[in-house]
Design a protein around this motif. Structure first.
Motif, PDB file in Angstrom:
ATOM      1  N   VAL A   1      46.634  38.330  32.519  1.00  0.00           N
ATOM      2  CA  VAL A   1      45.807  38.312  32.412  1.00  0.00           C
ATOM      3  C   VAL A   1      45.426  40.801  33.044  1.00  0.00           C
ATOM      4  CG1 VAL A   1      43.580  39.327  31.989  1.00  0.00           C
ATOM      5  CG2 VAL A   1      44.310  36.710  31.460  1.00  0.00           C
ATOM      6  N   TYR A   2      45.828  40.341  34.039  1.00  0.00           N
ATOM      7  CA  TYR A   2      45.150  41.232  34.700  1.00  0.00           C
ATOM      8  C   TYR A   2      46.653  42.378  35.368  1.00  0.00           C
ATOM      9  CZ  TYR A   2      40.697  39.861  35.353  1.00  0.00           C
ATOM     10  OH  TYR A   2      39.757  39.187  35.122  1.00  0.00           O
TER      11      TYR A   2
ATOM     12  N   LEU B   1      45.873  34.279  36.437  1.00  0.00           N
ATOM     13  CA  LEU B   1      44.504  34.790  35.390  1.00  0.00           C
ATOM     14  C   LEU B   1      45.483  36.527  36.227  1.00  0.00           C
ATOM     15  CD1 LEU B   1      41.093  33.850  35.914  1.00  0.00           C
ATOM     16  CD2 LEU B   1      42.548  33.887  33.884  1.00  0.00           C
ATOM     17  N   LEU B   2      46.258  36.534  37.254  1.00  0.00           N
ATOM     18  CA  LEU B   2      46.925  38.339  37.446  1.00  0.00           C
ATOM     19  C   LEU B   2      47.902  37.913  36.655  1.00  0.00           C
ATOM     20  CD1 LEU B   2      46.125  39.783  39.568  1.00  0.00           C
ATOM     21  CD2 LEU B   2      47.860  38.700  41.632  1.00  0.00           C
TER      22      LEU B   2
ATOM     23  N   MET C   1      49.905  28.744  34.639  1.00  0.00           N
ATOM     24  CA  MET C   1      51.304  29.703  34.095  1.00  0.00           C
ATOM     25  C   MET C   1      51.443  29.628  32.647  1.00  0.00           C
ATOM     26  SD  MET C   1      51.893  32.187  37.042  1.00  0.00           S
ATOM     27  CE  MET C   1      53.390  32.211  36.723  1.00  0.00           C
TER      28      MET C   1
ATOM     29  N   PRO D   1      40.808  27.608  42.748  1.00  0.00           N
ATOM     30  CA  PRO D   1      40.810  29.266  42.946  1.00  0.00           C
ATOM     31  C   PRO D   1      41.530  30.045  42.806  1.00  0.00           C
ATOM     32  CG  PRO D   1      38.897  27.915  44.812  1.00  0.00           C
ATOM     33  CD  PRO D   1      39.781  26.782  43.812  1.00  0.00           C
ATOM     34  N   VAL D   2      42.210  29.711  43.878  1.00  0.00           N
ATOM     35  CA  VAL D   2      43.256  30.598  44.444  1.00  0.00           C
ATOM     36  C   VAL D   2      44.568  30.153  42.523  1.00  0.00           C
ATOM     37  CG1 VAL D   2      44.989  31.012  46.033  1.00  0.00           C
ATOM     38  CG2 VAL D   2      43.616  29.962  46.544  1.00  0.00           C
TER      39      VAL D   2
ATOM     40  N   SER E   1      42.973  31.565  40.062  1.00  0.00           N
ATOM     41  CA  SER E   1      43.591  32.968  39.925  1.00  0.00           C
ATOM     42  C   SER E   1      45.018  33.879  39.841  1.00  0.00           C
ATOM     43  CB  SER E   1      42.706  34.177  41.409  1.00  0.00           C
ATOM     44  OG  SER E   1      41.552  33.692  41.699  1.00  0.00           O
ATOM     45  N   LEU E   2      45.529  33.475  40.705  1.00  0.00           N
ATOM     46  CA  LEU E   2      46.814  34.095  40.570  1.00  0.00           C
ATOM     47  C   LEU E   2      47.530  33.672  38.700  1.00  0.00           C
ATOM     48  CD1 LEU E   2      49.087  32.492  43.651  1.00  0.00           C
ATOM     49  CD2 LEU E   2      47.863  34.849  43.362  1.00  0.00           C
TER      50      LEU E   2
ATOM     51  N   LEU F   1      50.158  24.626  45.946  1.00  0.00           N
ATOM     52  CA  LEU F   1      49.661  25.821  45.081  1.00  0.00           C
ATOM     53  C   LEU F   1      50.434  26.694  44.147  1.00  0.00           C
ATOM     54  CD1 LEU F   1      47.622  28.588  45.087  1.00  0.00           C
ATOM     55  CD2 LEU F   1      49.096  29.671  46.500  1.00  0.00           C
TER      56      LEU F   1
ATOM     57  N   SER G   1      37.285  38.913  42.138  1.00  0.00           N
ATOM     58  CA  SER G   1      37.580  37.133  42.499  1.00  0.00           C
ATOM     59  C   SER G   1      38.656  37.172  42.863  1.00  0.00           C
ATOM     60  CB  SER G   1      36.460  36.014  42.312  1.00  0.00           C
ATOM     61  OG  SER G   1      36.022  36.560  41.376  1.00  0.00           O
ATOM     62  N   THR G   2      39.317  37.225  41.242  1.00  0.00           N
ATOM     63  CA  THR G   2      41.139  37.106  41.219  1.00  0.00           C
ATOM     64  C   THR G   2      41.548  37.604  41.350  1.00  0.00           C
ATOM     65  OG1 THR G   2      40.538  36.809  38.784  1.00  0.00           O
ATOM     66  CG2 THR G   2      42.932  37.578  39.454  1.00  0.00           C
ATOM     67  N   PHE G   3      41.451  38.819  42.413  1.00  0.00           N
ATOM     68  CA  PHE G   3      42.028  39.883  43.446  1.00  0.00           C
ATOM     69  C   PHE G   3      41.637  39.573  43.997  1.00  0.00           C
ATOM     70  CE2 PHE G   3      44.381  42.801  41.237  1.00  0.00           C
ATOM     71  CZ  PHE G   3      44.078  43.482  39.831  1.00  0.00           C
TER      72      PHE G   3
ATOM     73  N   THR H   1      34.522  38.605  38.051  1.00  0.00           N
ATOM     74  CA  THR H   1      35.563  37.564  37.917  1.00  0.00           C
ATOM     75  C   THR H   1      37.559  38.362  38.129  1.00  0.00           C
ATOM     76  OG1 THR H   1      34.660  37.356  35.590  1.00  0.00           O
ATOM     77  CG2 THR H   1      37.425  36.854  35.586  1.00  0.00           C
TER      78      THR H   1
ATOM     79  N   ILE I   1      37.544  35.874  29.225  1.00  0.00           N
ATOM     80  CA  ILE I   1      38.591  34.862  30.404  1.00  0.00           C
ATOM     81  C   ILE I   1      38.164  33.803  30.298  1.00  0.00           C
ATOM     82  CG2 ILE I   1      39.292  34.890  32.932  1.00  0.00           C
ATOM     83  CD1 ILE I   1      40.032  37.656  33.341  1.00  0.00           C
TER      84      ILE I   1
ATOM     85  N   PHE J   1      41.504  36.621  45.473  1.00  0.00           N
ATOM     86  CA  PHE J   1      41.730  34.736  45.967  1.00  0.00           C
ATOM     87  C   PHE J   1      43.681  35.188  45.514  1.00  0.00           C
ATOM     88  CE2 PHE J   1      38.437  32.491  44.438  1.00  0.00           C
ATOM     89  CZ  PHE J   1      37.723  31.941  45.393  1.00  0.00           C
ATOM     90  N   SER J   2      43.796  36.464  44.882  1.00  0.00           N
ATOM     91  CA  SER J   2      45.326  36.342  45.142  1.00  0.00           C
ATOM     92  C   SER J   2      45.826  37.283  46.028  1.00  0.00           C
ATOM     93  CB  SER J   2      46.332  37.357  43.881  1.00  0.00           C
ATOM     94  OG  SER J   2      45.452  36.816  42.875  1.00  0.00           O
TER      95      SER J   2
END
Lengths: 299, 284
Positions: B89-90, B85-86, B153, B78-79, B82-83, B145, A11-13, A8, B178, A15-16
């Protein structure tokens, strides 16, 4: 939470990075592709007033001027109306009606540009033509027509953001001001507006950014005449003549023709680059004023 | 006395501004519905265009716009997830979060015609796809996007932290949290954002005019290279430029009405969830 390099996370990184890569690619590509025209024209690409593709003369000044004139006029028209409407909706209307106004504005923001263009072609340019009869215009396709159309298009953006800015002023301050004996107008003038000034300015800037970048609706009504550098800059003349903005030039079929010729194509990419930098600059200024507005203006 | 006068004057002027803004929408819908309704019929939706738009319907324009929207949605999700979550979360560092927000902000303001030129260089020429539905769909994905990401977000920001803490206390790994807590709980944000994003790109022409759409002569795409589609907004765009034929005019208004209906439907479905998130974001 222990963070490990799970699928996870990878793939997150990934796509970012793709998203960031696209933005960098856009900037780099436009810079690289526009190099031929900078070599060919130098600074006169920015200052030259003549654009003749057959003789390889590429001066972007009339288009830059057209862009600036059209979008600032649009802002001048839409700004006061947008802020006025936002003040009325957020300060004077009861919650339910406020919601109704908000919904209408949301819908207005969603109307596609080509629909505005259609209405512009069939109504607005005739109205402008009639309005301008004393000035003896050649047609209704003028920079002013483009500006009025743009004003309508950016009105929802300005209004929604202004509304958000006004609403972010704490209710306690209004109550306190009312307690001091101010009426609701005075509360708006002396509390709400000064307190939300930064947000309001950000709303105006974002509206301006939208106006700078809009292509299709303006394309249909602006007249698209090349090389229109006005004889008298500080008069109404430039506005009531047909002209060209950067976006209308880019949207014209010249973009298709240009690709085979590096210098011509460079000129097109150079225009795109100028526009991109102008809009990005204004967007960043707006962002720094009111960091990442909480609203999601739809268009 | 003077205070009261100023008060009433001020209120009156701002009320006029609000009326003007709402009136424009009312007039616009009325103007288009009045002229567009006569064109709407079953055949308008099921026939392809004939006689350069003067006759027939907009079947393949609807199909084409549908293909573009679907492609954009599939490419964006997906993008966007991901953004978000980034961001949610990350990234722990406030500065990096801000950098990401700024990037989205700038991308949100990016003129769509610039995206069109970008796509023309990359997809049409470097990749050699020619005019293709895929290049148009991908470009529209770039434009939608930021809308999708920001909606998601914000939905994530309103997720109560005790959900994540509880899941963490149960010994779940971050990726499990997640997939089984954060994403299901924020599904409404994904849906709302997608609808808004689709509403935003449904009427875009600038990105697809050089990369994906033509006026006539395309049906279902058969591959990726050189397989353009028809689309609703481009149909209007071309017809409105040089048409004085009343038959064509009726079709233009009809197409505009269909497009307006599509966009309004998308934004109205998203509206309740959106207003809710909005209120929570302000008072939550």
């Amino acid at each position: 939470m222990v963070s490990r390099w799970s699928f996870t996370k990878i793939s997150t990184f990934f796509f970012s990075l793709v998203a960031a890569g696209i933005m960098v690619a856009m900037l780099v590509l436009l810079i690289v592709q526009s190099i031929p025209v900078w070599k060919h024209e130098g600074w006169s690409f920015l200052t030259g007033t003549k654009w003749f593709m057959r003789t390889h003369e590429f001066g972007a000044a009339p288009m830059i001027l057209g862009t600036v004139l059209v979008s600032f006029t649009a802002l001048l028209l839409a700004g006061p109306v947008g802020i006025g409407a936002a003040v009325f909706a957020s300060e004077f209307l009861p919650a339910r009606l406020r919601l109704a106004v908000k919904i209408i504005i949301e819908l207005l923001a969603g109307v596609p540009a080509v629909v505005y263009g259609l209405l512009g072609v069939l109504f607005l340019r005739n109205w402008i033509y009639d309005l301008l009869t004393p000035f003896d215009p050649l047609s209704g396709d003028t920079l002013l027509t483009g500006a009025v159309l743009l004003a309508v298009m950016i009105l929802p953006t300005v209004m929604t953001l202004a509304d958000d800015a006004l609403r972010s002023v704490p209710a306690a301050q209004r109550t306190a001001a009312r307690g001091l004996g101010l009426n609701s107008t005075e509360v708006v003038l002396h509390v709400s507006l000064p307190q939300s000034a930064r947000g309001l300015l950000a709303a105006l800037l974002l509206g301006l950014g939208r106006a700078l970048g809009e292509a299709i609706a303006v394309f249909l009504v602006v007249g698209r005449q090349d090389n229109q550098w006005p004889e008298k800059l500080l008069s109404i003349n430039p506005l009531i003549e047909s002209g060209q903005t950067i976006t209308t030039k880019l949207a014209s079929s010249e973009t298709n023709i240009a690709y085979g010729d590096p210098i011509h194509w460079g000129a097109i990419c150079g225009l795109a680059l100028i526009l991109m930098l102008m809009v990005a600059g204004i967007t960043l200024a707006s962002a720094s004023l009111q960091f990442f507005s909480r609203s999601r203006h739809a268009s | 006395m003077r205070r009261k006068l100023v008060h009433h004057l001020f209120r009156g002027i701002t009320a006029l501004c609000a009326l003007l803004a709402c009136g424009i929408l009312g007039w616009l819908v009325w103007a288009i519905a009045r002229r567009g309704l006569p064109a709407i019929s079953w055949n308008f939706f099921t026939e392809q265009i004939k006689l350069v738009g003067a006759s027939g319907g907009i079947f393949f324009n609807i199909i084409g716009t549908g293909i573009l929207l679907l492609t954009a949605l599939v490419a964006t999700l997906p993008v966007a997830v991901s953004l978000a979550l980034l961001h949610g979360v990350y990234l722990r560092d406030g500065k990096r979060k801000r950098a990401l927000e700024t990037m989205l902000y700038v991308l949100n303001g990016m003129p769509s015609i610039v995206c069109g030129i970008f796509g023309f260089i990359v997809f049409v020429n470097y990749f050699g796809w020619g005019k293709s539905w895929l290049s148009g769909g991908l470009l529209l994905a770039i434009i939608m996007l930021p809308t999708v990401t920001v909606a998601l977000m914000e939905r994530m920001a309103t997720l109560p932290s005790k959900y994540v803490e509880a899941a963490s206390g149960l010994g779940m790994r971050q990726s499990q949290i997640i997939w089984s807590v954060i994403l299901p709980q924020t599904l409404s944000g994904i849906i709302t954002g997608s609808l808004l994003g689709l509403a935003r790109i449904a009427g875009e022409i600038a990105p697809i005019m050089f990369t994906a759409t033509i006026f006539a002569g395309a049906s279902f795409p058969k591959g990726i290279k050189e397989s353009p589609v028809l689309s609703l907004p481009y149909h209007i765009f071309i017809l409105v430029q040089d048409s004085f034929d009343p038959g064509v005019a009726e079709k233009i208004w009809g197409t505009a009405l269909v497009m307006l209906g599509l966009v309004f439907t998308l934004s109205l479905i998203a509206l309740p969830a959106r207003l809710k998130i909005h209120e929570e974001a302000h008072h939550g």
